[in-house]
Write a protein that holds these residues in place. Structure first.
Motif, PDB file in Angstrom:
ATOM      1  N   VAL A 197      -3.191   0.637  -4.072  1.00 17.31           N
ATOM      2  CA  VAL A 197      -3.424   0.010  -2.770  1.00 17.31           C
ATOM      3  C   VAL A 197      -2.854  -1.404  -2.695  1.00 17.31           C
ATOM      4  O   VAL A 197      -2.821  -2.004  -1.624  1.00 17.31           O
ATOM      5  N   TYR A 198      -2.396  -1.951  -3.825  1.00 15.09           N
ATOM      6  CA  TYR A 198      -1.950  -3.339  -3.853  1.00 15.09           C
ATOM      7  C   TYR A 198      -0.426  -3.443  -3.824  1.00 15.09           C
ATOM      8  O   TYR A 198       0.293  -2.527  -4.212  1.00 15.09           O
ATOM      9  N   PRO A 252      -4.065  -5.377   0.090  1.00 12.70           N
ATOM     10  CA  PRO A 252      -3.733  -4.125   0.784  1.00 12.70           C
ATOM     11  C   PRO A 252      -3.309  -4.318   2.237  1.00 12.70           C
ATOM     12  O   PRO A 252      -2.619  -3.454   2.784  1.00 12.70           O
ATOM     13  N   TRP A 297     -10.993  -6.206   4.121  1.00 15.83           N
ATOM     14  CA  TRP A 297      -9.598  -6.140   4.518  1.00 15.83           C
ATOM     15  C   TRP A 297      -9.445  -6.184   6.045  1.00 15.83           C
ATOM     16  O   TRP A 297      -8.640  -5.488   6.614  1.00 15.83           O
ATOM     17  N   LYS A 344      -6.525   1.992   5.803  1.00 12.78           N
ATOM     18  CA  LYS A 344      -7.095   0.816   5.173  1.00 12.78           C
ATOM     19  C   LYS A 344      -7.982   1.253   4.017  1.00 12.78           C
ATOM     20  O   LYS A 344      -8.832   2.126   4.172  1.00 12.78           O
ATOM     21  N   PRO A 345      -7.821   0.666   2.841  1.00 16.26           N
ATOM     22  CA  PRO A 345      -8.620   1.082   1.692  1.00 16.26           C
ATOM     23  C   PRO A 345     -10.054   0.597   1.810  1.00 16.26           C
ATOM     24  O   PRO A 345     -10.404  -0.214   2.667  1.00 16.26           O
ATOM     25  N   ASN A 390      -7.612   1.251  -9.198  1.00 13.58           N
ATOM     26  CA  ASN A 390      -7.016   1.667  -7.924  1.00 13.58           C
ATOM     27  C   ASN A 390      -5.752   0.855  -7.642  1.00 13.58           C
ATOM     28  O   ASN A 390      -5.658   0.149  -6.627  1.00 13.58           O
ATOM     29  N   MET A 393       0.828  -1.202   0.000  1.00 12.77           N
ATOM     30  CA  MET A 393       0.000   0.000   0.000  1.00 12.77           C
ATOM     31  C   MET A 393       0.860   1.248   0.000  1.00 12.77           C
ATOM     32  O   MET A 393       1.922   1.286   0.597  1.00 12.77           O
ATOM     33  N   ASN A 394       0.354   2.258  -0.656  1.00 18.17           N
ATOM     34  CA  ASN A 394       1.081   3.510  -0.710  1.00 18.17           C
ATOM     35  C   ASN A 394       0.575   4.523   0.304  1.00 18.17           C
ATOM     36  O   ASN A 394       1.040   5.646   0.362  1.00 18.17           O
ATOM     37  N   ASN A 395      -0.448   4.153   1.109  1.00 15.87           N
ATOM     38  CA  ASN A 395      -0.926   5.052   2.128  1.00 15.87           C
ATOM     39  C   ASN A 395      -1.066   4.292   3.420  1.00 15.87           C
ATOM     40  O   ASN A 395      -0.907   3.094   3.476  1.00 15.87           O
TER      41      ASN A 395
END
Length: 238
Positions: free
Chosen positions: A97-98, A226, A196, A6-7, A94, A1-3
């Motif tokens: 997120v992966y 994610p 998730w 939790k997506p 998206n 994940m880049n953030n």
């Protein structure tokens, strides 16, 4: 994940029938050093994955069980093609997120799905396909007690925890343990739902298997989701 948050839940209607390869299964379930002579292999909810066909090509007796196999052969294959289109579009919408450390890029991910589907399709069209592909569904499997040396289930149990409740999962685990040989292994991945989040009733289910199976959590060799998830390994006690 880049953030760091939790997506949103994965947008899924119904159960996806994904195309995964033998190589992905080996990485995902940590099977690189598995002794395939231990007995037949059962892939529960195998979808259009090529794991069974690739094991068969290696001389390993394997069966995939999934209600997805009901209906005309070409309709099943067409549905698998459609699933690649749908899932690839979701990932492309998206991608950040992966975890792409295994696949590299969304494009390579899709290419792998298409290669797996080609292998599955060739085997599913073969004259003896019904000896390897069974349209059975959990929690009832049409196999004798103590049949398989390895049972695997990918991206079904626990992932769809919101659609299939705790009792379904309890019955399904008991059924998969039933068809395992003593000393045989059940491996399940992932242990998180489409929201998730780790499935909350896993500890209760495993408590019910006390004395039936040895429980172990392993690391997967195929991170992608994610949120991280362990691999569940259950060894049937004699």
């Amino acid at each position: 994940m880049n953030n760091n948050s939790k997506p949103a839940s994965y947008p899924q209607v119904g159960v996806a029938s994904t195309c995964r390869s033998y190589e992905e299964y080996c990485a995902m379930f940590n099977l690189e050093d598995f002794d395939w002579t231990k007995g037949p292999v059962l892939d529960v909810a195998g979808g259009a994955s090529s794991f069974t066909s690739q094991l068969h090509a290696r001389g390993v007796k394997a069966i995939a069980a999934d209600p997805f196999y009901k209906g005309p052969t070409e309709d099943v294959i067409a549905a698998a093609h459609k699933e690649i289109e749908v899932s690839s579009a979701k990932l492309a919408a998206n991608p950040g997120v992966y975890d792409w450390s295994y696949y590299g890029t969304p494009e390579l991910h899709r290419q792998g799905r298409e290669r797996s589907l080609a292998l599955f399709s060739e085997d599913f069209r073969s004259a003896d396909a019904d000896t390897r592909y069974d349209s059975a569904s959990l929690p009832h499997l049409p196999f004798n007690n103590d049949t398989f040396g390895l049972v695997v289930s990918s991206h079904f149990l626990f992932l769809y925890a919101d659609a299939f409740g705790e009792q379904f999962h309890a019955d399904s685990l008991a059924e998969m343990m039933r068809v395992l040989k003593p000393g045989g292994e059940l491996r399940i991945y992932p242990l998180v739902s489409l929201r998730w989040e780790e499935c909350p009733y896993i500890p209760r289910l495993l408590h019910e298997l006390k004395g039936v199976a040895k429980v172990e959590y392993l690391s997967t060799g195929l991170p992608f989701m994610p949120v991280p998830s362990s691999l569940l390994r259950l060894v049937k006690q004699a």
